[in-house]
Design an enzyme around this catalytic site. Sequence first.
Site, short mmCIF file in Angstrom:
data_model
loop_
_atom_site.label_atom_id
_atom_site.label_comp_id
_atom_site.label_asym_id
_atom_site.label_seq_id
_atom_site.Cartn_x
_atom_site.Cartn_y
_atom_site.Cartn_z
N GLU A 428 -30.87 105.32 -35.33
CA GLU A 428 -31.47 106.59 -35.75
C GLU A 428 -32.17 106.46 -37.10
O GLU A 428 -32.03 107.33 -37.97
CB GLU A 428 -30.41 107.69 -35.80
N GLU A 504 -26.02 105.75 -27.49
CA GLU A 504 -24.96 106.58 -28.09
C GLU A 504 -24.90 107.87 -27.29
O GLU A 504 -25.93 108.51 -27.06
CB GLU A 504 -25.30 106.86 -29.56
C1 GAL Z 1 -25.23 110.17 -34.33
C2 GAL Z 1 -25.09 109.02 -35.32
C3 GAL Z 1 -23.64 108.64 -35.53
C4 GAL Z 1 -22.82 109.87 -35.76
C5 GAL Z 1 -22.97 110.78 -34.56
C6 GAL Z 1 -22.10 112.01 -34.64
O1 GAL Z 1 -26.42 110.80 -34.43
O2 GAL Z 1 -25.79 107.90 -34.87
O3 GAL Z 1 -23.53 107.78 -36.62
O4 GAL Z 1 -23.27 110.49 -36.91
O5 GAL Z 1 -24.31 111.18 -34.49
O6 GAL Z 1 -22.35 112.82 -33.52
#
Ligand code: GAL
Length: 812
Positions: A428, A504
């Site tokens: 991100e 993710e």
């Molecule tokens: C994502 C990020 C993670 C964490 C997660 C929480 O956007 O890559 O590091 O912050 O959100 O939902």
Amino acid sequence: MIYRSLLFIVLFIFFGCSKTDSNTTTRAIITLKEGWKFQKGSHPNAISIGYDDTNWESVTVPHDWAIYGPFDKEIDKQDVAIVQNGETVATEKTGRTGALPYIGEAWYRNTFDIPNYNENKKVLILFEGAMSEPEVFINGKKIGEWKYGYAYFYFDISKHIKATNNTLAVKLNNNGLSSRWYPGAGLYRNVRVIVKNQENINQWGTFITTPNITDKIAQVNVKTNVTGDNLKLITTIFDANGKKVNSNETSTRFGNQFEQNIAVNNPVLWDTENPYQYTAVSKLYAGNILKDEVTTKFGIRDIKYDRESGFNLNGIPTKFKGVCLHHDLGPLGTAVNKSALRRQLKILKDMGVNAIRSSHNMPSFEQLELCDEMGFLFLAESFDEWKKTKVKNGYNLYFDDYAEKDVVNLVRATRNHPSIIMWSSGNEVPDQWGSEGVKRAKWLQDIFHREDPTRPVTVGMDQVKAVMESGFGAIMDIPGLNYRVHLYEDAYKRFPQGFILGSETASTVSSRGVYHFPVEKGSMVQHDDYQSSSYDLEYCSWSNLPEDDFILQDNKPWVLGEFVWTGFDYLGEPTPYDEVWPSRSSYFGINDLAGLPKDRYYLYRSRWNTKDKTLHILPHWNWEGREGKTTPVFVYTNYNSAELFLNGKSLGVQTKNNSSPQHRYRLMWMDVTYEPGTLKVIAFDDQGNPAAEKEIKTSGKPHQLVLEPDTSTIKANGEDIAFVTVSVVDKNGIPCPTATNQLKFKVDGKGVYRAACNGDATSLEMFHLPTMKLFSGKLVVLVQSTKETGNISLMVSGDGLQPAKVELKSVQ
Ligand code: GAL
């Protein structure tokens, strides 16, 4: 990998402390674990040889200075709008980095000897992770510095050392506003001194690949970078039983590299079910004199990413059933510990996980070794930030000077691990916006390709529309989407690769054993107790529930699989409670901070573990005061239908169906009226026959403590840990799921009390103190070995409860 190799060399020595001598003639590794002195604050004179550090604290390394707390909301209080969470207005946030005192300068000192010292020795000092901005001094002189706390790095100190009593001083400095989670502090991974001859195999100089594999024969390609003249290299391959398989000798060198192709007949392949590893022993000779020797474990395996069949391991299409993991180990902080990592992986294996993503930085070598041994696929990540700022003092400060070096070291140090099947150059990153970011993405990807042509590169992308426009997504080997389930279809159409990775996913939030009513779906839901509901219906504004990802994977063959955020809770980032205090650790974990499974564990297990059956009921059934009120019951199971009974009375049969994402994967009885007693579920097989049953009961008052260690023996190495789950039952032996008794711990014999953790994200009790409250009826106590063998006992007591004791053994 060479690091791993070094561990296995025949003439290897493993010094517990720096004062031991040896007769090694090829190479020695001195692992500086003991003898360290540590002090917080600024101590510029501590670089000098004669500095008096007797009043400094004695510590062992790996060490995390901040995990001893205390938690304090002022430490990381920030007025900030977390842009990547979609916020536009700054609000006061606390606990973002765990509310632990990680900020500031600190120093470590140690001394070491060089075995068989002479002026021609080549001596390196290797840091496997130093948080952060390390500056290294030997015998009063600065010999180097690094910046990124997650990087592996080494310096050649040949010119600065003497035979005995070398003084090592390390300065570290952590800035505030440098992380989005608890980064830890200190020499949290191993420090090693490597002593070699002038003629030697270079650090991380071995690269083993297996480019051609059939049932009959595998080509093992070994590239070895060396230093010295008139050299000859003999590489011998051994199977997992230590039996010689084949060998090759060469003195033909191209530049500083030998290249050998060695045949392995009837190869046994490495995969997640049978993680079979071979060993290559590389012996370097000058004339007939053995000068260096390195042992490298490797796997024979084939990976391929294909637009028709997705990811293939040894020709078998395989979806990633993965989890993201931060590097902290809950109550241990970030100090790396192999038994804690092994326990995590065992828990994940039972859940059916086949892949790990080291979000958002370099994994420990210990974790990679375990993934090789236990059969996990690994997505090794490097950065959470490139040049554009996410947090003011983040990697953006170092990107220009260090990004290439950090990637090179990541790849060279770890590329022989069969578990690694993909690299990630970023997560991100705000550089997803703008054309400079596209160039940076390509630049980084090219570095990975140059260093390792065998594995693809991804970036976890959340700005999906921007990367569709700019071309950023199109140039990735593997386009990884973080969340944004509604954009998968679009991205698949717009990107050229032919597949999408859920780099993710989910970010569903829950607290173990806590349930809120009414039971309904909700984004960024906050409750008065600062806990998220374990009905598993709460998520973040940018994220979703597990089923949204399941549906994509089941309906879209081009989805490569997913990496759920996260396998375990971690310190810091207490969304959705980052604006209230106390809350200091995450709610995202499928398992809590103590490693205890939340209900969600069984939802994933019912889908991912295809070997074992899952049948799990929630919530618990201790609802004094809810009599007569609607109390929904969910069952997570791989059976398609089941019947629920309350105190013997049927509440009907539920069958998985397509009426909602949740109905497709859970069995739900939404209108159960609570009455105390026994809740029982009977699951049916596909022929409609009863196949399994499970029941839970309302308990009486807490009466007796129960201790369940995960092992009865630990190794007497001063590092091994037994994890003892402590729970409480009523006088009939029924677990008390809401108990919050304050407990005390006492360890006797050849072990020490290391820490405890109850998984409560709002607890301000310190892990290392020998007392803690139960949370939802449970906690975990960590008992650590000393260097002595013998019996260890853990005694747990609490007011009004029958105490309990468990005996462990510490063995050689
Ligand atoms: C994502 C990020 C993670 C964490 C997660 C929480 O956007 O890559 O590091 O912050 O959100 O939902």
